[in-house]
Design an enzyme around this catalytic site. Structure first.
Site, PDB file in Angstrom:
ATOM      1  N   PRO A 120     -14.628 -53.758 -20.882  1.00  0.00           N
ATOM      2  CA  PRO A 120     -13.518 -52.937 -20.379  1.00  0.00           C
ATOM      3  C   PRO A 120     -12.202 -53.504 -20.884  1.00  0.00           C
ATOM      4  O   PRO A 120     -11.940 -54.702 -20.725  1.00  0.00           O
ATOM      5  CB  PRO A 120     -13.649 -53.072 -18.851  1.00  0.00           C
ATOM      6  N   MET A 121     -11.378 -52.659 -21.508  1.00  0.00           N
ATOM      7  CA  MET A 121     -10.114 -53.129 -22.082  1.00  0.00           C
ATOM      8  C   MET A 121      -9.013 -52.133 -21.744  1.00  0.00           C
ATOM      9  O   MET A 121      -9.091 -50.963 -22.118  1.00  0.00           O
ATOM     10  CB  MET A 121     -10.254 -53.311 -23.598  1.00  0.00           C
ATOM     11  N   GLN A 170     -15.398 -50.000 -13.896  1.00  0.00           N
ATOM     12  CA  GLN A 170     -14.890 -51.297 -13.459  1.00  0.00           C
ATOM     13  C   GLN A 170     -13.764 -51.099 -12.457  1.00  0.00           C
ATOM     14  O   GLN A 170     -12.793 -50.380 -12.714  1.00  0.00           O
ATOM     15  CB  GLN A 170     -14.371 -52.150 -14.616  1.00  0.00           C
ATOM     16  N   CYS A 197      -9.438 -60.711 -14.990  1.00  0.00           N
ATOM     17  CA  CYS A 197      -8.155 -60.379 -15.603  1.00  0.00           C
ATOM     18  C   CYS A 197      -7.056 -61.322 -15.105  1.00  0.00           C
ATOM     19  O   CYS A 197      -6.878 -61.482 -13.898  1.00  0.00           O
ATOM     20  CB  CYS A 197      -7.778 -58.937 -15.290  1.00  0.00           C
ATOM     21  N   LYS A 223     -17.774 -59.283 -13.312  1.00  0.00           N
ATOM     22  CA  LYS A 223     -17.298 -59.880 -14.564  1.00  0.00           C
ATOM     23  C   LYS A 223     -16.278 -60.944 -14.202  1.00  0.00           C
ATOM     24  O   LYS A 223     -15.285 -60.662 -13.533  1.00  0.00           O
ATOM     25  CB  LYS A 223     -16.669 -58.835 -15.481  1.00  0.00           C
TER      26      LYS A 223
END
Length: 334
Positions: free
Chosen positions: A20-21, A73, A103, A142
């Protein structure tokens, strides 16, 4: 366009996944990636639980059926909010719900979620327990190997132990620390050293869990070597975006699947999707910005990027520009 095969091979889609970005892996990007790999798990950009509770849900959660297997996410740290977001998202039929504990951005820290949650494993356990109570599909995490002055060899196994006891069976571990102060999100993806051996030790310490590795993986041979060493899955990030053909075309061989369309076929297959987007009032560049790296490192890459970069933002830009860009590739490659 493609056979979505929404139920095929979902159970082991984690063997290869695309990270995921933010501002990159939107729904258009995921459709583009899916044309190159039928097997890999795709992830949405992080969506905060609060946004789902209070925002425009179709805009945040809609996706194309061809994207399966696809994971949502979520970001957040309030168990009740995350549970409600998962309950709402059930109607969209995602294949997995993932909690972001990695993050490092200032905005995420100020909301007390993302990598800062590495310091609060008990809270993460409460969050995932609440999410699982509302989820018909697996809830995964994550995370990083640690943050700031934490000792990864100590905190990571404790984190995995506490969160797995709350029911999580699948962890995607970015094999770097995150420095919450002093490094930008970009620097946090590059400067802290990678510690792949630690992640492999986590697989050995928790053999019954699915452990996937993320961070610095740039090629399919590198991913294959990691799988052969016993890790359950590999997540590729920026390389899948900047050189999608190099990392995703042929990736299905990791499942014994010979699906491997060439880059020109991928462009042609994108056309119906792009045409539908334009008919609905969308702009060409909203999709083609994700396609700029398709010919990276190959003859014609410069012309392809130039034609799309210069023309796709113009009013009225359409499929003819895509044809011009592809023709430029063929000219330069001749």
């Amino acid at each position: 366009m493609i056979d979505p095969s929404p139920n095929a091979q979902r159970l082991d889609a984690h063997r290869l996944s695309v990270a995921p970005m933010m501002e990159w892996t939107d729904r258009h990007c995921r459709v583009f990636h899916r044309l190159m790999t039928r097997r890999a798990m795709l992830y949405t950009e992080m969506v905060t639980a609060a946004a789902i509770l209070h925002g425009a849900r179709p805009r945040l959660l809609d996706y194309s059926v061809v994207e399966h297997p696809v994971a949502l996410q979520l970001g957040g740290s309030v168990p009740s909010e995350l549970a409600e977001a998962v309950r709402i998202a059930r109607d969209w039929g995602y294949d997995e719900i993932n909690l972001n504990v990695g993050c490092p951005s200032d905005r995420v820290q100020s909301g007390c979620f993302g990598a800062v949650l590495m310091e609060r494993p008990a809270l993460v356990a409460d969050c995932v327990a609440a999410m699982q109570a509302e989820s018909p599909v697996p809830v995964t995490v994550k995370c990083r190997i640690g943050v700031d002055d934490q000792v990864p060899e100590e905190v990571l196994p404790d984190f995995i132990d506490q969160v797995s006891r709350a029911g999580v069976r699948h962890f995607i571990i970015h094999a770097r620390k995150a420095w919450l102060q002093g490094l930008s999100p970009k620097e946090n993806r590059e400067i802290p050293p990678l510690d792949y051996p630690l992640v492999f030790r986590m697989k050995q310490a928790f053999p019954d869990l699915t452990i996937c590795i993320n961070g610095g993986v740039a090629t399919l041979p590198q991913a294959k070597e990691m799988l052969e060493r016993g890790i359950d899955g590999v997540m590729i990030g920026r390389a899948a975006y900047h050189d999608p053909a190099g990392t995703l075309i042929g990736a299905d061989a990791l499942w014994g699947d010979d699906h491997a369309p060439d880059a020109h076929a991928v462009v042609r297959a994108m056309k119906p999707y792009i045409a539908a987007h334009l008919e609905q009032g969308g702009r060409l560049h909203q999709i083609t910005r994700h396609m700029l790296g398709l010919f990276a490192g190959r003859p014609g890459a410069r012309g392809w990027r130039r034609v799309l970069s210069e023309g796709a933002t113009r009013e009225g830009a359409g499929l003819d520009l895509l044809d011009q860009a592809l023709a430029q590739v063929q000219v330069e490659a001749a």
